[in-house]
Design a protein around this motif. Structure first.
Motif, PDB file in Angstrom:
ATOM      1  N   GLU A 142       0.833  -1.207   0.000  1.00  0.00           N
ATOM      2  CA  GLU A 142       0.000   0.000   0.000  1.00  0.00           C
ATOM      3  C   GLU A 142       0.864   1.251   0.000  1.00  0.00           C
ATOM      4  O   GLU A 142       0.604   2.193  -0.743  1.00  0.00           O
ATOM      5  CB  GLU A 142      -0.928  -0.020   1.223  1.00  0.00           C
ATOM      6  CG  GLU A 142      -1.789   1.204   1.365  1.00  0.00           C
ATOM      7  CD  GLU A 142      -1.239   2.216   2.340  1.00  0.00           C
ATOM      8  OE1 GLU A 142      -1.481   3.419   2.121  1.00  0.00           O
ATOM      9  OE2 GLU A 142      -0.570   1.821   3.301  1.00  0.00           O
ATOM     10  N   GLY A 180       1.988   1.865  -3.435  1.00  0.00           N
ATOM     11  CA  GLY A 180       0.971   1.850  -4.479  1.00  0.00           C
ATOM     12  C   GLY A 180       0.989   0.596  -5.327  1.00  0.00           C
ATOM     13  O   GLY A 180       0.512   0.588  -6.454  1.00  0.00           O
ATOM     14  N   TRP A 182      -0.784  -1.994  -5.875  1.00  0.00           N
ATOM     15  CA  TRP A 182      -2.115  -2.550  -5.679  1.00  0.00           C
ATOM     16  C   TRP A 182      -2.217  -3.990  -6.151  1.00  0.00           C
ATOM     17  O   TRP A 182      -2.861  -4.801  -5.500  1.00  0.00           O
ATOM     18  CB  TRP A 182      -3.152  -1.688  -6.387  1.00  0.00           C
ATOM     19  CG  TRP A 182      -2.996  -1.673  -7.869  1.00  0.00           C
ATOM     20  CD1 TRP A 182      -2.210  -0.835  -8.596  1.00  0.00           C
ATOM     21  CD2 TRP A 182      -3.607  -2.563  -8.787  1.00  0.00           C
ATOM     22  NE1 TRP A 182      -2.297  -1.145  -9.924  1.00  0.00           N
ATOM     23  CE2 TRP A 182      -3.156  -2.206 -10.072  1.00  0.00           C
ATOM     24  CE3 TRP A 182      -4.495  -3.628  -8.662  1.00  0.00           C
ATOM     25  CZ2 TRP A 182      -3.565  -2.880 -11.220  1.00  0.00           C
ATOM     26  CZ3 TRP A 182      -4.904  -4.304  -9.800  1.00  0.00           C
ATOM     27  CH2 TRP A 182      -4.441  -3.925 -11.065  1.00  0.00           C
ATOM     28  N   ASP A 183      -1.554  -4.312  -7.271  1.00  0.00           N
ATOM     29  CA  ASP A 183      -1.658  -5.669  -7.806  1.00  0.00           C
ATOM     30  C   ASP A 183      -1.026  -6.687  -6.867  1.00  0.00           C
ATOM     31  O   ASP A 183      -1.575  -7.759  -6.629  1.00  0.00           O
ATOM     32  CB  ASP A 183      -1.053  -5.761  -9.205  1.00  0.00           C
ATOM     33  CG  ASP A 183       0.372  -5.230  -9.294  1.00  0.00           C
ATOM     34  OD1 ASP A 183       0.797  -4.445  -8.420  1.00  0.00           O
ATOM     35  OD2 ASP A 183       1.060  -5.591 -10.257  1.00  0.00           O
ATOM     36  N   ALA A 218      -5.574  -2.706   1.496  1.00  0.00           N
ATOM     37  CA  ALA A 218      -5.788  -3.089   0.095  1.00  0.00           C
ATOM     38  C   ALA A 218      -6.525  -1.987  -0.661  1.00  0.00           C
ATOM     39  O   ALA A 218      -6.157  -1.650  -1.796  1.00  0.00           O
ATOM     40  CB  ALA A 218      -6.554  -4.405   0.024  1.00  0.00           C
ATOM     41  N   ALA A 262      -4.124   0.815  -1.271  1.00  0.00           N
ATOM     42  CA  ALA A 262      -3.177   0.476  -2.332  1.00  0.00           C
ATOM     43  C   ALA A 262      -3.821   0.668  -3.700  1.00  0.00           C
ATOM     44  O   ALA A 262      -3.203   1.215  -4.617  1.00  0.00           O
ATOM     45  CB  ALA A 262      -2.689  -0.963  -2.169  1.00  0.00           C
ATOM     46  N   CYS A 263      -5.073   0.240  -3.822  1.00  0.00           N
ATOM     47  CA  CYS A 263      -5.799   0.420  -5.088  1.00  0.00           C
ATOM     48  C   CYS A 263      -5.991   1.896  -5.398  1.00  0.00           C
ATOM     49  O   CYS A 263      -5.821   2.329  -6.549  1.00  0.00           O
ATOM     50  CB  CYS A 263      -7.151  -0.283  -5.028  1.00  0.00           C
ATOM     51  SG  CYS A 263      -7.041  -2.085  -5.010  1.00  0.00           S
ATOM     52  N   GLU A 264      -6.319   2.668  -4.377  1.00  0.00           N
ATOM     53  CA  GLU A 264      -6.507   4.110  -4.558  1.00  0.00           C
ATOM     54  C   GLU A 264      -5.213   4.761  -5.037  1.00  0.00           C
ATOM     55  O   GLU A 264      -5.211   5.539  -5.990  1.00  0.00           O
ATOM     56  CB  GLU A 264      -6.987   4.731  -3.238  1.00  0.00           C
ATOM     57  CG  GLU A 264      -7.196   6.226  -3.292  1.00  0.00           C
ATOM     58  CD  GLU A 264      -5.988   7.022  -2.847  1.00  0.00           C
ATOM     59  OE1 GLU A 264      -5.784   8.118  -3.388  1.00  0.00           O
ATOM     60  OE2 GLU A 264      -5.248   6.563  -1.964  1.00  0.00           O
ATOM     61  N   GLN A 266      -6.677   2.539  -9.110  1.00  0.00           N
ATOM     62  CA  GLN A 266      -7.519   1.382  -9.433  1.00  0.00           C
ATOM     63  C   GLN A 266      -8.798   1.398  -8.606  1.00  0.00           C
ATOM     64  O   GLN A 266      -9.061   0.500  -7.818  1.00  0.00           O
ATOM     65  CB  GLN A 266      -6.736   0.084  -9.194  1.00  0.00           C
ATOM     66  CG  GLN A 266      -5.492  -0.037 -10.015  1.00  0.00           C
ATOM     67  CD  GLN A 266      -5.788  -0.112 -11.499  1.00  0.00           C
ATOM     68  OE1 GLN A 266      -6.708  -0.795 -11.925  1.00  0.00           O
ATOM     69  NE2 GLN A 266      -5.010   0.613 -12.280  1.00  0.00           N
ATOM     70  N   GLN A 309     -11.067  -1.660  -8.669  1.00  0.00           N
ATOM     71  CA  GLN A 309     -10.627  -2.754  -7.793  1.00  0.00           C
ATOM     72  C   GLN A 309     -10.984  -2.454  -6.337  1.00  0.00           C
ATOM     73  O   GLN A 309     -11.433  -3.328  -5.616  1.00  0.00           O
ATOM     74  CB  GLN A 309      -9.114  -2.962  -7.925  1.00  0.00           C
ATOM     75  CG  GLN A 309      -8.659  -3.396  -9.292  1.00  0.00           C
ATOM     76  CD  GLN A 309      -9.102  -4.809  -9.620  1.00  0.00           C
ATOM     77  OE1 GLN A 309      -9.283  -5.646  -8.747  1.00  0.00           O
ATOM     78  NE2 GLN A 309      -9.288  -5.082 -10.895  1.00  0.00           N
ATOM     79  N   ALA A 310     -10.791  -1.212  -5.916  1.00  0.00           N
ATOM     80  CA  ALA A 310     -11.096  -0.830  -4.531  1.00  0.00           C
ATOM     81  C   ALA A 310     -12.575  -0.990  -4.224  1.00  0.00           C
ATOM     82  O   ALA A 310     -12.944  -1.445  -3.138  1.00  0.00           O
ATOM     83  CB  ALA A 310     -10.667   0.622  -4.286  1.00  0.00           C
TER      84      ALA A 310
END
Length: 86
Positions: free
Chosen positions: A38, A41, A43-44, A68, A71-73, A77, A80-81
């Motif tokens: 996170e 960043g 995210w994957d 999570a 991390a997506c933010e 993404q 995904q979030a």
């Protein structure tokens, strides 16, 4: 330590190494790795860790999901979030 230093790759490697030498992996250890992802960043990679947690039946908690989502933010993404919010 990996989380604070933004060393997501080192945190991921540590999870693998701990599993190899049969250190019990729990929610706290996985959350540290997700949080390290996170911070960078990644995210994957954070989502891969969540999938692994579910696969090995380690409890995902509010901290797990929060890291999570963050991390997506950070990775832009939002789609995904949003999966974690429904």
């Amino acid at each position: 330590a990996c989380e604070k230093g933004g060393q997501w790759d080192q945190a991921s490697r540590l999870l693998v190494e701990m599993a190899f030498v049969r250190v019990e992996l729990n929610t706290i250890k996985y959350n540290a790795a997700v949080s390290a992802c996170e911070k960078c960043g990644k995210w994957d990679q954070a989502l891969k860790i969540l999938v692994e947690m579910a696969f090995v039946r380690v409890e995902l908690n509010t901290i797990t999901y929060s890291a999570a989502i963050s991390a997506c933010e950070k990775g832009g993404q939002w789609d995904q979030a949003l999966r974690f919010l429904v």
